[in-house]
Design a protein around this motif. Structure first.
Motif, short mmCIF file in Angstrom:
data_model
loop_
_atom_site.label_atom_id
_atom_site.label_comp_id
_atom_site.label_asym_id
_atom_site.label_seq_id
_atom_site.Cartn_x
_atom_site.Cartn_y
_atom_site.Cartn_z
N ALA A 1 -5.08 3.24 1.69
CA ALA A 1 -3.95 2.35 1.38
C ALA A 1 -4.42 0.98 0.92
O ALA A 1 -3.88 0.42 -0.04
CB ALA A 1 -3.04 2.22 2.61
N GLN B 1 -5.76 1.38 -2.68
CA GLN B 1 -4.73 1.72 -3.67
C GLN B 1 -3.77 0.55 -3.92
O GLN B 1 -3.32 0.34 -5.05
CB GLN B 1 -3.95 2.95 -3.24
N LEU B 2 -3.45 -0.21 -2.89
CA LEU B 2 -2.53 -1.33 -3.08
C LEU B 2 -3.09 -2.34 -4.07
O LEU B 2 -2.35 -2.92 -4.87
CB LEU B 2 -2.24 -2.02 -1.74
N LYS C 1 3.47 -3.49 4.41
CA LYS C 1 3.25 -2.85 3.12
C LYS C 1 2.06 -1.88 3.17
O LYS C 1 2.07 -0.84 2.49
CB LYS C 1 3.02 -3.91 2.04
N ARG D 1 2.24 2.16 2.47
CA ARG D 1 1.37 2.84 1.51
C ARG D 1 0.60 3.98 2.19
O ARG D 1 0.31 5.01 1.56
CB ARG D 1 0.39 1.84 0.87
N GLN E 1 2.82 6.86 2.05
CA GLN E 1 2.82 7.43 0.70
C GLN E 1 1.58 8.29 0.45
O GLN E 1 1.64 9.31 -0.23
CB GLN E 1 2.91 6.32 -0.35
#
Length: 748
Positions: A409, A412-413, A580, A584, A587
């Motif tokens: 995460a 990727q963020l 956040k 993620r 996700q």
């Protein structure tokens, strides 16, 4: 006139000698703002982009044209190692122009400090803690030292904006400016800044200036990145990175590996051989353990020790030795370190960074990876995730590799959104209020209550503190003898306050690890760092205990044994994980795409986690039935919203839900038993979330949530208010709970 031509001749000569063919965009933008305006400047650009030179080329040009009559530029750095590194660089740059560069922190010789006091001039590099010491002990000398202060450069400004240390820095700059009668321009530097606009506003607080934030077009990132995952019980660890030849495998119970070998450490041992590397860990204790284990590998393999150590509790000589060796391009050593080598230091030909487990912020990941990639090479980081292997019949949530999801995460963020954590500027900083009150009294001597309030509450960082709150604090400090009232009605530091102020620890506002001794009926069970509230459970000495009382002054926890095998209290989360990032992570579980940087084990375990989540509904539903009356809640919210949710469920919903045995692994999941069904859970929680929630109701009746360093000296009502209104994230809590029930049918 072009920017290059505007620079002083010695600056232009330095650029020629360095072999630069042109100025970088950040240097042109910074020079335009510093030369052509009178505003503050916030410079945000990637690591190794030349931010330091961008700020100082114009400053020292101006100083060469019009030398300041005192210290003209104050450089505030968060770490001694960063200041030492920048001191050498700036000295080389300023020597020809006869602009003195001074540094001041706990490891600098007293003779150097005395020379500055006699002849204040040039540029002073300092930590917030040492600046606090100057204001405290050399109060009368401030006008002489800083009477012509024109610039304050705050390096790695992002590192100061998520707690009291940033507030302390701004308070000190404001106090110093008042005493010296100056209004210096502030220049913030950062490679990893979230929400630059809010940071620019924060930087300009109380100065009457605006902040210019040059827009620099970022180049596309080119990274070398790998992420591997190991269960601690794995038999072996191999190298299968696509661009690395297979290396020898370390197996348990061989001559090469220590007994009970950790496969992740064995993997690191092999992949650091013959290279210069940094190995980042997330705590000082882990830093010591990992270093000792790696040195065991060297002994067993009959290799010279090739591992150094660096963290904040080591002596200056140990830290400086590690820094010097790492700068020597001829030595292939690996330094195991905490955040102390995370920021700004140019270590030269550093080939590879390792990270054990995931850091807590995107900012920290970028900073740590940014230590590599100098000298025109791409940054390179290898993540090594280690988790306990779940039992054969384990169910959710134990089968989810949480650290692996967190690492993915974070990466990727930034790759997808260039997202970095925004600053936390909305807290109620009562702990810092105590600190600055005591510092002001100790430095100024006797002050009337009105004069003290005017000096302290006028500091813009305390804009959320009311006069009534300050009266409550002062009355309490007089009652506890931290402050004493004189016969004339003035206030001075009391006897209890002197013991605090006279300690070297007073200069800092960051929390140290204070250990609490755990006792049961006079028997000492061991120690823990952060005790849970009264009524909560903890695991120690192989058993589960319920907390009966906490004595914060004597650092004692009293408890009694209860039945159970699973730890009910996982301790304070060591990092503030943003909501956040958790979203993620969810996700990552739900999407089916692969990530090119995942190695064999990591890819396989992510695939297994996705399979499990798909069949259980963990990626889609927040509440998972584990059988009988046992449930698992996956809220996917950050640390402070998770803390609020725990309390919301227990205090506001517990009776109606029939909630029992709530155990948390913050901030990932909770497990509990309850008497109602799934639909009733969502109905009850949504009904409570729609009502107005007083944050103070989410503080347990006997709880004193000591969160920041000086909370123990505050009145209980301010501690509770600071925690409830400044820490617990009720807004995210409410949004999350209401989203659960949206579109769900009513219970039958």
């Amino acid at each position: 006139m072009g920017i290059f031509d505007r620079y002083a001749p010695f600056v232009r000569e330095y650029i020629y000698r360095s072999g630069w063919e042109n100025l970088r965009a950040i240097q042109v933008a910074a020079a335009n703002a510093i030369f052509n305006t009178d505003e503050h400047v916030l410079l945000t650009a990637s690591t190794a982009s030349g931010k330091t030179e961008a700020a100082f080329f114009p400053i020292i040009t101006l100083f060469s044209e019009d030398p300041p009559s005192s210290v003209g530029c104050l450089y505030v750095g968060p770490l001694k190692a960063l200041i030492n590194d920048q001191f050498i660089r700036l000295n080389d740059l300023c020597a020809e122009a006869d602009i003195p560069v001074w540094h001041w922190h706990g490891d600098v010789a007293q003779t150097q400090k005395e020379r500055l006091m006699k002849r204040p001039s040039g540029i002073l590099q300092i930590t917030p803690e040492s600046l606090e010491a100057i204001l405290l002990h050399k109060h009368a000398a401030i006008p002489k030292l800083f009477g012509d202060l024109r610039f304050v450069v705050i390096d790695e400004v992002h590192s100061l904006l998520r707690g009291d240390r940033g507030g302390q820095t701004l308070c000190l700059i404001e106090r110093l400016s008042r005493l010296a009668g100056v209004n210096p321009r502030r220049i913030g530097l950062s490679a990893t800044m979230g929400d630059p606009e809010r940071t620019g506003e924060f930087l300009a607080l109380g100065t009457g200036r605006k902040t210019i934030i040059p827009k620099i077009e970022a180049k596309g990132a080119r990274w070398r990145l790998s992420m591997e995952h190991f269960y601690v019980k794995d038999i072996q660890a191999g190298a299968d990175r696509a661009d690395v030849d297979a290396l020898p495998v370390l197996e348990e119970k061989t001559d090469e590996a220590p007994a009970n070998a950790d496969p992740g450490i064995g993997y690191i041992f092999e992949h650091t051989r013959g290279k210069k590397c940094l190995l980042f860990v997330n705590s000082r204790e882990e830093c010591e353990t990992v270093t000792a284990t790696l040195r065991q590998y060297c002994e067993r393999n009959r290799e010279p020790d090739r591992f150094l150590i660096h963290h904040g509790n080591l002596s200056a000589s140990y830290r400086e030795t590690a820094e010097e060796v790492m700068k020597d391009d001829t030595q292939c050593m690996t330094t195991v370190t905490t955040a102390t080598l995370e920021l700004g230091i140019d270590i030269g030909r550093l080939e590879r960074a390792f990270q054990i487990d995931a850091p807590w912020t995107v900012s920290s990941f970028l900073q740590r990876m940014g230590r590599t990639g100098r000298r025109e090479q791409p940054p390179e980081m290898w993540f090594v995730m280690r988790e306990d292997e779940p039992e054969a019949r384990a169910m959710l949530p134990a089968t989810i590799p949480w650290k692996l999801l967190q690492g993915i995460a974070l990466v990727q963020l930034y790759l997808e959104e260039r997202w970095v954590e925004p600053p936390r500027l909305d807290r109620l900083p009562f702990s810092l209020l105590y600190h600055q009150t005591m510092s002001t009294l100790a430095s100024c001597g006797e002050l009337s209550p009105r004069a003290l309030a005017e000096r302290v509450l006028a500091l813009h960082y305390f804009h959320r503190i009311s006069q009534e709150d300050y009266k409550v604090l002062l009355r309490h400090l007089v009652k506890t003898d931290h402050i004493q009232q004189t016969e004339r009605g003035g206030l001075i530091v009391g006897l209890a306050g002197e013991r605090v102020v006279n300690s070297y620890r007073f200069y800092g506002v960051f929390q140290e690890n204070e250990e609490y001794t755990v006792r049961c009926e006079g028997q000492e069970l061991g120690t823990i760092v952060m005790p849970p509230p009264v009524g909560e459970k903890l695991a120690i000495a192989g058993h589960v205990w319920v907390v009966l009382d906490v004595d914060p002054k004597r650092h004692l926890v009293y408890c009694e044994q209860v039945k159970g095998a699973i730890p009910a209290y996982f301790g304070q989360c060591p990092g503030d994980l943003h909501t956040k990032i958790l979203q993620r992570m969810r996700q990552v579980l739900r999407e089916q795409r692969g990530y090119s940087y995942l190695m064999k084990n990591a890819a396989a375990r992510l695939e297994n986690a996705r399979f499990t989540a798909g069949h259980s509904g963990a990626g889609e539903r927040p509440l998972i039935h584990l059988g009988g009356n046992m449930w698992c809640l996956l809220p996917w919210v950050g640390t402070y919203a998770f803390l609020a949710l725990e309390r919301f469920l227990k205090i506001k919903c517990g009776d109606r839900l029939g909630l029992r045995n709530l155990d948390s692994a913050r901030p990932y999941y909770m497990q509990f038993t309850m008497k109602v069904d799934e639909a009733s859970f969502f109905q009850i929680t949504a009904g409570e979330a729609r009502k107005p929630i007083d944050p103070m109701e989410l503080v347990y009746p006997k709880e004193l949530p000591l969160f920041d360093k000086y909370d123990e000296f505050l009145p209980a009502e301010l501690v509770k208010r600071g925690f409830a209104l400044g820490v617990l994230d009720l807004e995210t809590l409410r949004e999350t709970v209401l989203s659960w029930s949206a579109g769900r049918p009513e219970p039958s």
